[in-house]
Design a protein around this motif. Structure first.
Motif, PDB file in Angstrom:
ATOM      1  N   PHE A 305     -93.851 -84.621  50.195  1.00 36.69           N
ATOM      2  CA  PHE A 305     -93.884 -83.632  51.066  1.00 36.69           C
ATOM      3  C   PHE A 305     -95.127 -82.930  51.640  1.00 36.69           C
ATOM      4  O   PHE A 305     -96.061 -83.006  50.751  1.00 36.69           O
ATOM      5  N   GLU A 306     -95.201 -82.352  52.593  1.00 40.03           N
ATOM      6  CA  GLU A 306     -96.436 -81.837  53.213  1.00 40.03           C
ATOM      7  C   GLU A 306     -96.159 -80.727  53.779  1.00 40.03           C
ATOM      8  O   GLU A 306     -95.098 -80.643  54.656  1.00 40.03           O
ATOM      9  N   GLY A 307     -96.851 -79.580  53.575  1.00 40.19           N
ATOM     10  CA  GLY A 307     -96.754 -78.186  54.129  1.00 40.19           C
ATOM     11  C   GLY A 307     -96.100 -77.244  53.018  1.00 40.19           C
ATOM     12  O   GLY A 307     -96.159 -77.458  51.774  1.00 40.19           O
ATOM     13  N   GLY A 308     -95.088 -76.486  53.403  1.00 36.06           N
ATOM     14  CA  GLY A 308     -94.468 -75.745  52.438  1.00 36.06           C
ATOM     15  C   GLY A 308     -95.446 -74.645  51.949  1.00 36.06           C
ATOM     16  O   GLY A 308     -96.536 -73.991  52.509  1.00 36.06           O
ATOM     17  N   VAL A 356     -90.780 -76.762  42.696  1.00 41.27           N
ATOM     18  CA  VAL A 356     -92.076 -76.222  42.425  1.00 41.27           C
ATOM     19  C   VAL A 356     -92.779 -77.451  41.778  1.00 41.27           C
ATOM     20  O   VAL A 356     -92.425 -78.105  40.931  1.00 41.27           O
ATOM     21  N   ARG A 357     -94.409 -77.683  42.286  1.00 36.68           N
ATOM     22  CA  ARG A 357     -95.304 -78.538  41.825  1.00 36.68           C
ATOM     23  C   ARG A 357     -96.476 -77.857  41.454  1.00 36.68           C
ATOM     24  O   ARG A 357     -96.959 -77.265  42.504  1.00 36.68           O
ATOM     25  N   ALA A 358     -96.989 -77.887  40.240  1.00 43.53           N
ATOM     26  CA  ALA A 358     -98.300 -77.433  39.829  1.00 43.53           C
ATOM     27  C   ALA A 358     -99.212 -78.283  39.432  1.00 43.53           C
ATOM     28  O   ALA A 358     -99.063 -79.134  38.452  1.00 43.53           O
ATOM     29  N   LEU A 359    -100.399 -78.175  40.152  1.00 42.53           N
ATOM     30  CA  LEU A 359    -101.545 -79.316  39.856  1.00 42.53           C
ATOM     31  C   LEU A 359    -102.574 -78.498  39.182  1.00 42.53           C
ATOM     32  O   LEU A 359    -103.187 -77.541  40.121  1.00 42.53           O
ATOM     33  N   ARG A 360    -103.057 -78.898  38.104  1.00 43.69           N
ATOM     34  CA  ARG A 360    -104.527 -78.240  37.780  1.00 43.69           C
ATOM     35  C   ARG A 360    -105.669 -78.696  38.551  1.00 43.69           C
ATOM     36  O   ARG A 360    -105.868 -79.895  38.778  1.00 43.69           O
ATOM     37  N   VAL A 368    -100.520 -74.593  43.417  1.00 39.78           N
ATOM     38  CA  VAL A 368     -99.103 -74.547  43.217  1.00 39.78           C
ATOM     39  C   VAL A 368     -98.437 -74.466  44.617  1.00 39.78           C
ATOM     40  O   VAL A 368     -98.713 -73.850  45.610  1.00 39.78           O
ATOM     41  N   THR A 369     -97.373 -75.639  44.848  1.00 37.52           N
ATOM     42  CA  THR A 369     -96.685 -75.995  46.059  1.00 37.52           C
ATOM     43  C   THR A 369     -95.470 -75.647  45.658  1.00 37.52           C
ATOM     44  O   THR A 369     -94.716 -76.277  44.598  1.00 37.52           O
ATOM     45  N   PRO A 373     -85.430 -71.539  48.556  1.00 40.99           N
ATOM     46  CA  PRO A 373     -85.242 -70.191  48.694  1.00 40.99           C
ATOM     47  C   PRO A 373     -85.775 -69.616  47.139  1.00 40.99           C
ATOM     48  O   PRO A 373     -86.094 -68.146  47.039  1.00 40.99           O
ATOM     49  N   ARG A 374     -85.716 -70.384  46.189  1.00 37.94           N
ATOM     50  CA  ARG A 374     -86.192 -69.988  44.768  1.00 37.94           C
ATOM     51  C   ARG A 374     -87.658 -69.853  44.562  1.00 37.94           C
ATOM     52  O   ARG A 374     -88.356 -70.886  44.976  1.00 37.94           O
ATOM     53  N   ASP A 375     -88.320 -68.944  44.093  1.00 34.68           N
ATOM     54  CA  ASP A 375     -89.538 -68.811  43.741  1.00 34.68           C
ATOM     55  C   ASP A 375     -89.813 -69.251  42.149  1.00 34.68           C
ATOM     56  O   ASP A 375     -90.025 -68.321  41.253  1.00 34.68           O
ATOM     57  N   ILE A 376     -89.653 -70.538  41.890  1.00 38.91           N
ATOM     58  CA  ILE A 376     -89.660 -70.977  40.520  1.00 38.91           C
ATOM     59  C   ILE A 376     -90.961 -70.796  39.775  1.00 38.91           C
ATOM     60  O   ILE A 376     -90.808 -70.306  38.723  1.00 38.91           O
ATOM     61  N   TRP A 377     -91.989 -70.637  40.355  1.00 40.42           N
ATOM     62  CA  TRP A 377     -93.390 -70.286  39.591  1.00 40.42           C
ATOM     63  C   TRP A 377     -93.349 -69.065  39.218  1.00 40.42           C
ATOM     64  O   TRP A 377     -93.555 -68.742  37.966  1.00 40.42           O
TER      65      TRP A 377
END
Length: 445
Positions: A305-308, A356-360, A368-369, A373-377
C-alpha cells in the motif's frame, strides 16, 4: 452419540504403566531406541524452554509413546498462501516413519483429522482443500496447562476435546484411568482415541457429545480441562466442578491473537471463583467458533500500500509482553488480528478492511500508516491508557452473577468488560487460524 468405553469401568490398576503394550514386548531394536531418544529430546526442549518441570506430568510425557496415539498424521505440502494440499503419513510405512518421527516429537501441533473424516482405517495419501478438524496441541502449551491443573492420584478428571488422546493418557497415568472421562463432539475422534488408548493399556471413559455441556453422568470432577477456546465460561462445566476442584480453558474472542486463560476454582464451601490470565498462547476455537484471520491478499495489500493516512507519533505502542493490555484491547475493540510475521507492528480488522502499520523511525518516534474507517492506532492507545490507570493488570477477576452474566474486571474495578457470544454470530468470516498453536480515561486505582 456413542456409549461409554466398555473398558472404562473395569477394575484395574490405579495408574497404568503407560509405555507397556498389552502383550510382552520384544527387546528394543534400533528403531525403538530412536523413538525413545526423540521423546527424551522433546521433553528436554520443553524443560529448557521453561514449559515443563520435574514431576508427574514430565514423567508421563517421557513415558508416553506418541506414535501409538498418532500412528497417522498430516503434513502440509503446499505453501501457506497456496490452496492447501495435505499428505497423510503412516507409521506402518517405512518411507514415512522418519518424517513422522520428527513431526510427532517436534513439539508443534500435530494434525490428525481432515474435514471430519473417519480416522480408523484410513488410506495414507494426499488430500486437497479443506482444513484440519482435529489435532494434538503444541507440547509446550499442553505441558504448561497440565502442570497448572495439579493432577494427583485418585482425582476425577474431565478432559473436554479428546483430540489425539494425549491429555487423557497423561491424566490416566497420574490419576488412574478409572476416574478419567474424555469427551469429544466428533465420534470418529472418540472411536480412534478409544482404540489407541486401549492399546496403551489406558481405560478412561471415552464419550461423544457437546463439550460445552460436559458429562454430568460421571461427575462431579476434581479437574476439568478444555482443549479448545470458548467465548465465555460454559455454565454446565462450572456446575460439574467438585468442591476443591479446578478447571482450565482458553477464553477468547473472534481473534486468535490475544488469548486469555480462564482459571475456575470451587471452594470447599461450594462457591465458584474465576480469574482470567493474559497468556501468549491458547487453544484454537471449537466447533461453531468463527475466528477471524488475515488472508494472504489482505497482508499483501498492507505491504504494497502507498498513500493512506501516514503520520508521525511520539506515542510508544505497548510492548508485546504487556499481554494484559492486548487482552483488554481484544475485548473492548473486537475484530482486530495481529500479523506476527510482519517486521513492523501490523494489525488488521478484516471485517471492515481497516489496518494500521507502525514503524519505529527514531527514539520515541513512530511512523504510523493506517487505512479504513477504524482508527486502530487511537483504539490501541485508548485501551493502553485505561489499562495503565487500572494498574497494568496481567490477571483479571472473572465474575459470574446469579443471572449468568459474566464480567471481566481489574482488581480495582477501573477496567472491565462483559463477555458475549460474539464468535457465534454467523458472520461468515472464517478461515485458517494463526498457528499456535496457533496472541477514554478511567479513574486510577
Amino acid at each position: 452419540m456413542t456409549h461409554l468405553n466398555p473398558g472404562g469401568t473395569e477394575a484395574g490398576p490405579t495408574a497404568p504403566a503407560l509405555p507397556e503394550p498389552r502383550t510382552a514386548a520384544p527387546a528394543p531394536d534400533a528403531s525403538d531406541l530412536q523413538v525413545a531418544a526423540a521423546r527424551t529430546e522433546m521433553v528436554a526442549r520443553s524443560e529448557e524452554a521453561g514449559d515443563l518441570h520435574p514431576g508427574p506430568v514430565r514423567d508421563a510425557l517421557l513415558a508416553l509413546p506418541r506414535e501409538t496415539l498418532m500412528p497417522q498424521a498430516y503434513v502440509r505440502r503446499s505453501a501457506p498462501d497456496e490452496p492447501p494440499r495435505w499428505e497423510l503419513l503412516d507409521w506402518s510405512r517405512p518411507d514415512d516413519r522418519e518424517e513422522l518421527l520428527v513431526l510427532l516429537h517436534s513439539g508443534d501441533s500435530v494434525s490428525i483429522q481432515h474435514e471430519g473424516e473417519p480416522i480408523l482405517g484410513r488410506v495414507p495419501g494426499v488430500r486437497s482443500g479443506g482444513s484440519m478438524t482435529a489435532m494434538s496441541s503444541t507440547m509446550g502449551m499442553t505441558a504448561d496447562l497440565l502442570q497448572r491443573l495439579d493432577l494427583r492420584r485418585g482425582q476425577r478428571v474431565l478432559d473436554v476435546g479428546t483430540g489425539a488422546g494425549v491429555t487423557a493418557a497423561v491424566a490416566s497415568f497420574i490419576c488412574g484411568h478409572d476416574g478419567v472421562v474424555t469427551l469429544d463432539i466428533d465420534r470418529h475422534v472418540s472411536e480412534a482415541a478409544r482404540s489407541r488408548l486401549m492399546a496403551l493399556g489406558c481405560r478412561p471413559a471415552v464419550v461423544t457429545g457437546d463439550g460445552l455441556g460436559g458429562w454430568p453422568e460421571l461427575g462431579p470432577y476434581d479437574r476439568i480441562f478444555v482443549s479448545f477456546a470458548v467465548p465465555w465460561i460454559p455454565p454446565a462445566l462450572v456446575a460439574q466442578l467438585a468442591p476443591g476442584g479446578r478447571a482450565l480453558m482458553t477464553l477468547g474472542t473472534s481473534s486468535p491473537s490475544w488469548p486469555g486463560l480462564a482459571v475456575i476454582s470451587r471452594a470447599p464451601t461450594g462457591v465458584a471463583e474465576a480469574e482470567l490470565v493474559a497468556v501468549e498462547f491458547g487453544h484454537r476455537g471449537g466447533a461453531g467458533f468463527d475466528r477471524l484471520f488475515l488472508s494472504a491478499a489482505f497482508r499483501n495489500r498492507i505491504t504494497a500500500f502507498e498513500g493512506g493516512r501516514t503520520r508521525r507519533s511520539r506515542l510508544e505502542p505497548p510492548a508485546d509482553a504487556d499481554r494484559g493490555m492486548w487482552l483488554a484491547l481484544d475485548h473492548l475493540h473486537p475484530g482486530l488480528v495481529r500479523d506476527f510475521s510482519a517486521e513492523d507492528l501490523t494489525i488488521g480488522a478484516p471485517r471492515c478492511g481497516s489496518w494500521v502499520r507502525a514503524l519505529r523511525v527514531g527514539h520515541r518516534r513512530w511512523e504510523v500508516t493506517s487505512f479504513g474507517p477504524r482508527d486502530i492506532w487511537a483504539e490501541i492507545h485508548d485501551v493502553a491508557g485505561r489499562w495503565r490507570a487500572a494498574g497494568s493488570p496481567h490477571t483479571y477477576r472473572l465474575e459470574i452473577d446469579a443471572d449468568g452474566v459474566q464480567r471481566v474486571t481489574s482488581r480495582c474495578g477501573a477496567l472491565s468488560w462483559t463477555l458475549t457470544d460474539a464468535s457465534h454470530t454467523g458472520t461468515g468470516v472464517t478461515g485458517e487460524l494463526d498457528p499456535l498453536l496457533e496472541k477514554g480515561d478511567s479513574h486510577a486505582c
